[in-house]
Design a protein around this motif. Structure first.
Motif, PDB file in Angstrom:
ATOM      1  N   VAL A  90      12.828   3.179  -7.672  1.00 35.15           N
ATOM      2  CA  VAL A  90      11.856   3.237  -6.577  1.00 35.15           C
ATOM      3  C   VAL A  90      12.246   2.180  -5.562  1.00 35.15           C
ATOM      4  CG1 VAL A  90       9.449   2.855  -5.893  1.00 35.15           C
ATOM      5  CG2 VAL A  90       9.948   4.047  -8.033  1.00 35.15           C
ATOM      6  N   ILE A  91      12.276   2.582  -4.289  1.00 35.46           N
ATOM      7  CA  ILE A  91      12.487   1.628  -3.199  1.00 35.46           C
ATOM      8  C   ILE A  91      11.270   1.728  -2.292  1.00 35.46           C
ATOM      9  CG2 ILE A  91      13.866   0.986  -1.192  1.00 35.46           C
ATOM     10  CD1 ILE A  91      16.304   2.159  -2.598  1.00 35.46           C
ATOM     11  N   SER A  92      10.581   0.614  -2.170  1.00 38.42           N
ATOM     12  CA  SER A  92       9.420   0.542  -1.296  1.00 38.42           C
ATOM     13  C   SER A  92       9.610  -0.648  -0.370  1.00 38.42           C
ATOM     14  CB  SER A  92       8.148   0.383  -2.122  1.00 38.42           C
ATOM     15  OG  SER A  92       7.032   0.365  -1.273  1.00 38.42           O
ATOM     16  N   GLU A  93       9.595  -0.356   0.915  1.00 36.63           N
ATOM     17  CA  GLU A  93       9.983  -1.329   1.925  1.00 36.63           C
ATOM     18  C   GLU A  93      11.378  -1.820   1.526  1.00 36.63           C
ATOM     19  OE1 GLU A  93       7.068  -3.835   3.633  1.00 36.63           O
ATOM     20  OE2 GLU A  93       5.503  -2.351   3.332  1.00 36.63           O
ATOM     21  N   GLN A  94      11.567  -3.112   1.227  1.00 41.54           N
ATOM     22  CA  GLN A  94      12.902  -3.563   0.832  1.00 41.54           C
ATOM     23  C   GLN A  94      12.963  -3.961  -0.633  1.00 41.54           C
ATOM     24  OE1 GLN A  94      14.601  -6.368   3.558  1.00 41.54           O
ATOM     25  NE2 GLN A  94      14.336  -5.009   5.278  1.00 41.54           N
ATOM     26  N   THR A 128       0.850  -1.175   0.000  1.00 40.07           N
ATOM     27  CA  THR A 128       0.000   0.000   0.000  1.00 40.07           C
ATOM     28  C   THR A 128       0.887   1.226   0.000  1.00 40.07           C
ATOM     29  OG1 THR A 128      -1.638  -1.195   1.249  1.00 40.07           O
ATOM     30  CG2 THR A 128      -1.807   1.194   1.262  1.00 40.07           C
ATOM     31  N   ALA A 129       0.699   2.084  -0.993  1.00 38.42           N
ATOM     32  CA  ALA A 129       1.595   3.229  -1.106  1.00 38.42           C
ATOM     33  C   ALA A 129       0.850   4.552  -1.117  1.00 38.42           C
ATOM     34  CB  ALA A 129       2.445   3.092  -2.366  1.00 38.42           C
ATOM     35  N   GLN A 130      -0.347   4.586  -0.584  1.00 39.19           N
ATOM     36  CA  GLN A 130      -1.038   5.856  -0.525  1.00 39.19           C
ATOM     37  C   GLN A 130      -0.376   6.725   0.529  1.00 39.19           C
ATOM     38  OE1 GLN A 130      -4.922   4.268   0.265  1.00 39.19           O
ATOM     39  NE2 GLN A 130      -5.544   4.666  -1.830  1.00 39.19           N
ATOM     40  N   ALA A 131      -0.387   8.005   0.287  1.00 35.56           N
ATOM     41  CA  ALA A 131       0.223   8.934   1.224  1.00 35.56           C
ATOM     42  C   ALA A 131      -0.626   9.030   2.476  1.00 35.56           C
ATOM     43  CB  ALA A 131       0.337  10.303   0.566  1.00 35.56           C
ATOM     44  N   LEU A 132       0.016   9.450   3.553  1.00 33.40           N
ATOM     45  CA  LEU A 132      -0.729   9.687   4.775  1.00 33.40           C
ATOM     46  C   LEU A 132      -1.773  10.773   4.514  1.00 33.40           C
ATOM     47  CD1 LEU A 132       2.088   9.711   7.471  1.00 33.40           C
ATOM     48  CD2 LEU A 132       0.338   7.974   7.127  1.00 33.40           C
ATOM     49  N   PRO A 133      -3.020  10.566   4.924  1.00 31.31           N
ATOM     50  CA  PRO A 133      -4.057  11.571   4.674  1.00 31.31           C
ATOM     51  C   PRO A 133      -3.729  12.924   5.302  1.00 31.31           C
ATOM     52  CG  PRO A 133      -5.015   9.546   5.551  1.00 31.31           C
ATOM     53  CD  PRO A 133      -3.529   9.383   5.581  1.00 31.31           C
ATOM     54  N   GLU A 134      -3.024  12.903   6.438  1.00 32.72           N
ATOM     55  CA  GLU A 134      -2.682  14.153   7.113  1.00 32.72           C
ATOM     56  C   GLU A 134      -1.745  15.029   6.285  1.00 32.72           C
ATOM     57  OE1 GLU A 134      -1.307  11.033   9.245  1.00 32.72           O
ATOM     58  OE2 GLU A 134      -3.428  10.773   8.849  1.00 32.72           O
ATOM     59  N   ASP A 135      -0.949  14.434   5.402  1.00 30.10           N
ATOM     60  CA  ASP A 135       0.018  15.204   4.614  1.00 30.10           C
ATOM     61  C   ASP A 135      -0.648  16.322   3.821  1.00 30.10           C
ATOM     62  OD1 ASP A 135       2.088  13.696   5.590  1.00 30.10           O
ATOM     63  OD2 ASP A 135       2.519  12.661   3.716  1.00 30.10           O
ATOM     64  N   ARG A 136      -1.783  16.040   3.218  1.00 27.70           N
ATOM     65  CA  ARG A 136      -2.453  17.032   2.369  1.00 27.70           C
ATOM     66  C   ARG A 136      -2.973  18.225   3.156  1.00 27.70           C
ATOM     67  NH1 ARG A 136      -5.208  15.622  -2.901  1.00 27.70           N
ATOM     68  NH2 ARG A 136      -3.505  14.539  -3.875  1.00 27.70           N
ATOM     69  N   GLU A 137      -3.174  18.038   4.437  1.00 30.85           N
ATOM     70  CA  GLU A 137      -3.699  19.110   5.280  1.00 30.85           C
ATOM     71  C   GLU A 137      -2.603  19.999   5.846  1.00 30.85           C
ATOM     72  OE1 GLU A 137      -6.963  19.469   5.285  1.00 30.85           O
ATOM     73  OE2 GLU A 137      -7.025  17.658   4.036  1.00 30.85           O
ATOM     74  N   LYS A 138      -1.355  19.626   5.633  1.00 26.29           N
ATOM     75  CA  LYS A 138      -0.235  20.383   6.189  1.00 26.29           C
ATOM     76  C   LYS A 138       0.259  21.413   5.177  1.00 26.29           C
ATOM     77  CE  LYS A 138       0.838  17.097   9.606  1.00 26.29           C
ATOM     78  NZ  LYS A 138       1.687  16.131  10.166  1.00 26.29           N
ATOM     79  N   PRO A 139       0.893  22.478   5.664  1.00 30.41           N
ATOM     80  CA  PRO A 139       1.421  23.494   4.745  1.00 30.41           C
ATOM     81  C   PRO A 139       2.602  22.970   3.948  1.00 30.41           C
ATOM     82  CG  PRO A 139       2.035  23.997   7.008  1.00 30.41           C
ATOM     83  CD  PRO A 139       1.126  22.810   7.067  1.00 30.41           C
ATOM     84  N   VAL A 170       1.356   5.049   8.585  1.00 33.22           N
ATOM     85  CA  VAL A 170       2.025   5.313   9.858  1.00 33.22           C
ATOM     86  C   VAL A 170       2.996   4.200  10.230  1.00 33.22           C
ATOM     87  CG1 VAL A 170       1.648   5.664  12.333  1.00 33.22           C
ATOM     88  CG2 VAL A 170       0.094   6.695  10.684  1.00 33.22           C
ATOM     89  N   ASP A 171       2.613   2.944  10.008  1.00 33.81           N
ATOM     90  CA  ASP A 171       3.462   1.819  10.416  1.00 33.81           C
ATOM     91  C   ASP A 171       4.321   1.265   9.284  1.00 33.81           C
ATOM     92  OD1 ASP A 171       1.296   0.810   9.053  1.00 33.81           O
ATOM     93  OD2 ASP A 171       1.040  -0.936  10.345  1.00 33.81           O
ATOM     94  N   LYS A 172       4.442   1.990   8.187  1.00 30.99           N
ATOM     95  CA  LYS A 172       5.261   1.553   7.049  1.00 30.99           C
ATOM     96  C   LYS A 172       6.479   2.457   6.906  1.00 30.99           C
ATOM     97  CE  LYS A 172       2.275  -1.363   5.031  1.00 30.99           C
ATOM     98  NZ  LYS A 172       2.515  -2.715   4.680  1.00 30.99           N
ATOM     99  N   PRO A 173       7.570   1.921   6.348  1.00 36.70           N
ATOM    100  CA  PRO A 173       8.734   2.779   6.098  1.00 36.70           C
ATOM    101  C   PRO A 173       8.459   3.720   4.916  1.00 36.70           C
ATOM    102  CG  PRO A 173       9.128   0.569   5.266  1.00 36.70           C
ATOM    103  CD  PRO A 173       7.808   0.528   5.977  1.00 36.70           C
ATOM    104  N   TYR A 174       9.323   4.706   4.778  1.00 35.83           N
ATOM    105  CA  TYR A 174       9.199   5.644   3.661  1.00 35.83           C
ATOM    106  C   TYR A 174       9.348   4.923   2.327  1.00 35.83           C
ATOM    107  CZ  TYR A 174       9.414   9.760   6.652  1.00 35.83           C
ATOM    108  OH  TYR A 174       9.142  10.726   7.583  1.00 35.83           O
ATOM    109  N   THR A 175       8.673   5.444   1.307  1.00 34.24           N
ATOM    110  CA  THR A 175       8.901   5.039  -0.075  1.00 34.24           C
ATOM    111  C   THR A 175       9.762   6.140  -0.693  1.00 34.24           C
ATOM    112  OG1 THR A 175       6.817   3.850  -0.263  1.00 34.24           O
ATOM    113  CG2 THR A 175       7.818   4.608  -2.316  1.00 34.24           C
TER     114      THR A 175
END
Length: 169
Positions: A121-125, A17-28, A92-97
């Motif tokens: 692209v590196i996603s997880e390992q 699952t590689a959707q962005a955190l929903p909170e990101d869009r609400e931040k400046p 939240v519980d996944k590493p950065y992509t």
């Protein structure tokens, strides 16, 4: 034909699952650069020199970044540089992509990345490389391409780590 097969294979194998955190869009959006040129009429902005853009967990680093704004905010971000960098935390519980390319085109509303030249692209390992990678952050679909002519050394490469689930035996 080989490129289509490889793209299909990458799509089938890349299922995190590689959707962005929903909170990101609400931040400046925070931008730092050596210089900026802003055209208020067209909504086009160019940042030059060690550009860093952050919004929540999203990070874009490049030598040059072009932002195209529309009525709803930033629509397209295009980053240039020898290995421009895109990073975002999918959950939240996944590493950065992380994604790199000499050109990165990020269509914000569609959550779609196009990585051109030296794409990775590196996603997880898991790691995906090619001349060009199309990466849909919403659906976790990756299409990797070798833009080289037949017989050339350019190839799509993938490193897929074994599943940690050992129940299948």
């Amino acid at each position: 034909m080989r490129n289509k097969f490889l793209a299909l294979m990458v799509t089938a194998l890349f299922s995190v699952t590689a959707q962005a955190l929903p909170e990101d869009r609400e931040k400046p959006i925070h931008v730092s650069a050596d210089s900026a040129s802003i055209d208020e009429k067209t909504g086009f902005t160019v940042y030059l020199g060690d550009v860093k853009i952050t919004q929540g967990t999203l990070l874009i680093e490049a030598d040059r970044v072009e932002l195209q704004r529309g009525d709803e905010g930033v629509e397209v971000v295009t980053a240039y540089g020898e290995q421009a960098h895109f990073r975002q935390k999918p959950d939240v519980d996944k590493p950065y992509t992380d994604a790199w390319g000499d050109t990165i085109i990020y269509k914000v509303e569609k959550e779609h990345l196009t990585l051109k030249k030296n794409a990775k692209v590196i996603s997880e390992q898991d790691t995906f490389t090619g001349d060009r990678i199309l990466y849909n952050l919403k659906t976790s679909i990756v299409d990797a391409f070798s833009d080289s002519k037949e017989g050339s050394a350019g190839r799509v490469e993938m490193i897929i780590q074994p599943s940690k689930n050992k129940d299948a035996q």
